[in-house]
Design an enzyme around this catalytic site. Structure first.
Site, PDB file in Angstrom:
ATOM      1  N   TYR A 101       2.181  -7.233  -3.539  1.00 30.40           N
ATOM      2  CA  TYR A 101       1.595  -6.559  -2.415  1.00 30.40           C
ATOM      3  C   TYR A 101       0.260  -5.842  -2.903  1.00 30.40           C
ATOM      4  CZ  TYR A 101       0.561  -3.808   1.625  1.00 30.40           C
ATOM      5  OH  TYR A 101       0.197  -3.534   2.880  1.00 30.40           O
ATOM      6  N   GLU A 189      -4.861  -5.993   4.026  1.00 31.23           N
ATOM      7  CA  GLU A 189      -3.675  -6.409   3.112  1.00 31.23           C
ATOM      8  C   GLU A 189      -3.834  -7.946   2.630  1.00 31.23           C
ATOM      9  OE1 GLU A 189       0.089  -4.960   4.826  1.00 31.23           O
ATOM     10  OE2 GLU A 189       0.326  -7.006   5.595  1.00 31.23           O
TER      11      GLU A 189
END
Ligand code: GDP
Ligand code: MN
Length: 379
Positions: A101, A189
């Site tokens: 992530y 993201e």
């Protein structure tokens, strides 16, 4: 404004982030042809503005173009968290060795753009934050000098990026950072960022949320808006120049000024009611704007009363009162209306409101109580 995955990827690709852009399709046949052009195996992905598409059956691998058409047929029309899928993204399937992530957020407490990174990619970061907060690195960036090479190294070490990929990882982080800054984002993201089995870094999923207040600086990004996924009432409000956010209560609120609108909602709750919306009508609320606000509020079938709270400054109370009476006469649907007007020409407003038999209130507490009472007596 949230951007769809394929739009977010367009921005990241412009800034050098390695990824497979793929093609969007709105029918199974289009998905088949996209898969033929791209070369199977492919991944077929629902384009909706919610997370967890994978778990909801919105991300599927396809070995052949026919298979891609079948997967697209399953996904298009699927309901993911109350959103019907209309579009899919078809992209080359990646073979994944590891998922990470990597995100950037605007951290208001730190007053800085902040990196969020975790080696537990693929799952939602909120989930990791709950179950394993130590697995997350947060790193604030300097507001003027931005992302520094030592910081990309630090993140790479934290994540355990293989040594031969650290330079590429720097490219990914720089690209993500430039995408964030240059599009005036609130969030950008990549989840997951993967290392493939053949040893390459790829952004497999992307999400960018833009700062609405900065959108006028980015006409090209404004075009990426997906009207399919916005509340029709919020679209109408934007066109009328009204700040509006739909909520779930029964008391419609029409207020001038964002702070006063927040206060009004608080007092409605304090009086035992639930606001149906946030609405800031802005300055100089003339009849046409008041009428537009009424239409937007009453379009919500849950609304059983309207609380109008206007502070007259440059806006004169009697003008607003005339506007309310005039706009109300054009309405298809009517509900009890409680009006509080204070400030400039509030006294002159009173007889106008009284003549139109609107419920009036002097204080905001009184107005909120009367609106709640109107809902209670009506149900
Ligand atoms: P999300 O569930 O909405 O976040 O959608 P993602 O695009 O992140 O996909 C969810 C998961 O599907 C990823 O974490 C991967 O595990 C898997 N996935 C997505 N694309 C691919 C792919 O190209 N190949 C493989 N093997 N898995 C994929
Ligand atoms: Mn994802």
């Amino acid at each position: 404004m949230k951007l769809q995955e394929y739009r977010s990827k367009e921005i990241l690709a412009r800034h050098g982030v390695p990824l497979h852009a793929g093609e969007v399709a709105t029918t199974p046949d289009e998905a088949r042809r996209a898969a033929e052009r791209i070369g199977a195996p492919v991944v077929v992905k629902a384009q909706v503005l919610v997370g967890g598409r994978g778990k909801a059956g919105g991300v599927k691998l396809a070995a052949t173009p026919d298979d891609a058409a079948e997967r697209a047929a399953e996904i298009i029309g699927l309901d993911i968290k109350d959103t019907a899928v209309k579009t899919v993204l078809v992209a080359p399937a990646a073979e994944i060795a590891h998922e990470y992530y990597l995100g950037l957020i605007l951290d208001r407490a730190a007053k800085a753009i902040t990196v969020i990174a975790s080696a537990e990619g693929g799952v939602e970061i909120e989930e990791t934050a709950r179950t394993n907060p130590d697995a997350i690195l947060r790193l604030a960036l300097h507001p003027l000098i931005g992302l520094q090479p030592y910081q990309t190294s630090r993140v790479a070490f934290f994540l355990g990026i293989p040594a031969e990929l650290r330079k590429d990882f720097g490219t990914v982080m720089q690209g993500l950072h430039r995408s964030f800054v240059e599009s005036d984002a609130d969030l950008a993201e990549i989840n997951p960022l993967v290392v493939t089995t053949d040893g390459r870094l790829l952004a497999l999923d992307a999400k960018i949320v833009l700062d609405d207040s900065a959108l006028p600086r980015h006409p090209d990004l404004e075009e990426m808006r997906d009207l399919n996924e916005e509340e029709p009432s919020e679209i109408a409000a934007r066109e009328a120049g009204i700040s509006f956010i739909k909520l779930d209560g029964t008391i419609g609120c029409m207020v001038n000024g964002a702070g006063l609108a927040m206060t009004t909602m608080d007092l409605v709750k304090l009086a035992g009611g639930e606001p149906a919306n946030f609405l800031d009508i802005g300055g100089g609320a003339k009849a046409d704007k008041v009428a537009a606000a009424f239409r937007i509020i009453l379009d919500d079938p849950n609304v059983q009363a309207i609380l109008i709270n206007i502070f007259g400054g440059i806006t004169r109370g009697d003008e607003v009162a005339h506007g309310i009476v005039e706009a109300r006469s054009q309405l298809q649907r009517d509900v009890p209306m409680v009006v509080r007007i204070v400030g400039t020409n509030a006294e002159e407003a009173k007889p106008i409101l009284a003549e139109a038999s609107l419920i009036t209130a002097d204080s905001l507490d009184d107005a909120a109580a009367k609106a709640v009472a109107a809902v209670r007596s009506g149900t």
